[in-house]
Every structure is written in C-alpha cells, then in structure tokens.
Write an enzyme that holds these catalytic residues in place. Sequence first.
Site, PDB file in Angstrom:
ATOM      1  N   LYS A 186     -30.357 -16.925 -21.766  1.00  0.00           N
ATOM      2  CA  LYS A 186     -31.619 -17.060 -21.127  1.00  0.00           C
ATOM      3  C   LYS A 186     -32.232 -18.651 -21.630  1.00  0.00           C
ATOM      4  CE  LYS A 186     -33.287 -12.279 -20.536  1.00  0.00           C
ATOM      5  NZ  LYS A 186     -34.343 -11.452 -20.837  1.00  0.00           N
TER       6      LYS A 186
ATOM      7  N   LYS B  92     -21.845  -9.689 -15.175  1.00  0.00           N
ATOM      8  CA  LYS B  92     -22.495  -8.258 -14.868  1.00  0.00           C
ATOM      9  C   LYS B  92     -23.361  -8.469 -13.587  1.00  0.00           C
ATOM     10  CE  LYS B  92     -26.663  -8.415 -17.518  1.00  0.00           C
ATOM     11  NZ  LYS B  92     -27.742  -7.949 -18.419  1.00  0.00           N
TER      12      LYS B  92
ATOM     13  N   LYS C 270     -30.550  -8.335 -12.234  1.00  0.00           N
ATOM     14  CA  LYS C 270     -31.740  -8.573 -11.573  1.00  0.00           C
ATOM     15  C   LYS C 270     -31.836  -9.759 -11.109  1.00  0.00           C
ATOM     16  CE  LYS C 270     -33.883  -5.248 -14.754  1.00  0.00           C
ATOM     17  NZ  LYS C 270     -34.740  -5.324 -15.776  1.00  0.00           N
TER      18      LYS C 270
END
Length: 334
Positions: free
Chosen positions: A115, A197, A200
């Site tokens: 992130k 993966k 979202k």
Amino acid sequence: MLDGKKVLFSGMQATGSLTLGNYLGALKNWVSIADEYETFYGVVDMHSITIRQDPAELRKRARTLLTLYIAAGLDPEKNCIYYQSHVTGHAELAWILNCFTYMGELNRMTQFKDKAAKHADNINAGLFTYPVLMAADILLYQSDVVPVGIDQMQHLEITRDIAQRFNAIYGEVFTVPEAYIGKVGAKIMSLQDPAKKMSKSDENPNASIYLMDDPDTIMRKFKRAVTDSEACVRYCDEQPGIHNLIDIYCACTGKTPAETEREFDGKGYGDFKTAVGEAVVGVLKPLQDRFEDLSKNKDYLNSVIKNNAEKAQYISNKTLRKVQKKIGFPERIR
Ligand code: TYM
C-alpha cells in the site's frame, strides 16, 4: 467464551466494491460457520481512512457493505453486525496495543509495503499501524476464531504475537485467536493476471467480479478470463488461470477439483468458462435480489445499526476496562 459459545470476529473494509474474492474467501464462510459461534462482524470503516476517501462515498459504501452482510445470509438478530466507528473501544484499545507493538514488526507487513508503494504520496502513520487496529478489533471481543482469506494471515499472526506479549506481562488478559481459512476460495486470483489476487483496487474492471455485477457482465468477464494454450481443464500449478477458475467453480458448486476435471474431460475452455460464469451468477443473483429488498427497508437497517452497535459497545467495554486496569490507568469514580 460468551454465553457458552466461542467467539468469532471478522471484518471487511468499506473501500471499493466487494469482489467475488471477498465473498468466497470470507463472507461465504462467515455465513456457513456463524451458528457455531457468538459472532461479531464489523464494517471496518476506520481502517478505510488510511487511504483518502470521499466522505459521502465512504458513508454510502459502509451502508452497502453492512447491507451485504445481511443479504449474504447473516441474521442481524443472531450476529452482531455493526460499524467499527460506532464502538469507541476499537480506537482506545488500538492506542494501548500500539505501545506493545514494535516498529520492526510493522515494517515487515507485506500489505503495508504494497500500500505504501501504491500511495507513495500519503504514507501516513495510520497505514503503518493498521495491523494494530486490526488486532484491537479481534482482541476486544476475546475472539477465538477469525475467518479470513489467506492475504490476512500475516495480520493474524501479529495479532497473536501482540496478545501473547501482553499476556506474558499482565497475565491471561486476551484470548489468543486462531485464523479460520476456508478449504476452497481462500485466495481467488485476478481473472486477467492469475499471479495477482483478485482485488477491489484493481484498475482493470475485467480482472474482478464485483458482487453487484449483472449476469451479462459476469458471463462476459469469465469469457475474457486469461487461461493458457493447454486446452484441457486440469487442476495444476502450471495452469494458474484454469486453477483459479476451478477454485471459483468448486467454491460456488461444492464440487471438488477432481469432479470438475471429470465433468469437463474432453471439453474446451469455452464450455468450462460458461459453466463457471453460470455457477457464479447462480450464487450472486439471489444475493443481489436480497440486497435490493433490504436496501428499501431503511428503518429496519437503522435499527440493526443502532442495536448492534450498543451490544458491541457493551461487550467490548468489559475487555477494555480489564486492560485499562491491568496497565494502571486510574479507576473511574462512580
Ligand atoms: P479486506 O477488506 O481487504 O478483505 C475482506 C476479506 O476478504 C478476504 N479477501 C480474499 N479472499 C480470497 N481471495 C481474495 N482475492 C480476497 N481478497 C480479499 C480477506 O482475506 C478478508 O478476509 N484488514 C482486513 C479487514 C479487517 C479485519 C479485521 C479482518 C480489519 N479488522 C479483523 C478480520 C479481523 C482487510 O482489509 O480485509
């Protein structure tokens, strides 16, 4: 233990639109094991603000997420479904646990590294201490079990480490939780890049199936899913795209990979992709219909939000008061 039952906590971020990965890796398992436990399911809106959010959008997504928990089959009379930000103990315990967590441990968190790389202009302290808030969520309810997808395992391990460290100093204050990882669907991969993966936050909308995608969109995305040139439906690491589609198919139908291989023996990828798409539509369409119905019932949702937040606040206060006493905060005068 609460009312003679073991305790379960889990949560999802109110960021972006939920994907099939969130559903198969977490939400579906929440529903299937809920009856065995005293359960707490948080809409973890406080975690969401580690990345800049539009306020109106965050509020809307949080409500959508809470409604989806119910639409997926969690009865809010039996399961405590609530907004994390409505229960003050999460932030209070997180602060205390921050003082029992080392910078070096947090530095090793892969999700933080990912992130931070993605949001290089906003590497705030909240992003860094995010796992501590997650530990607080879990430990606040003395949770025995935490159903999550594989990507959250590292956060579960640090939660256990923090709990054990605290207990070693102050006695058995916290239950040390175990992760619950489902047998199938614990890591659903991107439809466009099976090495990544399903997420979202993927910028390519074809990479993810969103829970609110309509049937045509779902079928189209599966038709476009990246596979390989082997042209046979086989469950092996050399065919990661097909491996992922088999995982999705099995998670939606309850079949095993071996049964799936037999079912599609001699058939092409076209047939298989259509079957996977139909299986997913079969699972998501009823959920979407329930969501539509529930969304209209504003008073009902508001009462769930209020009553469950009060319940969570009441129960979590017990742990919080115990912790505050152990570490030496002055007693409240009544
Ligand atoms: P979040 O919101 O990213 O994801 C919610 C749940 O979905 C699972 N998941 C997946 N499972 C399989 N395949 C995928 N592609 C996939 N993508 C996501 C996640 O593992 C997770 O179980 N930090 C957490 C939220 C959280 C939490 C908690 C979870 C906050 N406090 C306490 C458990 C307990 C998160 O960001 O999940």
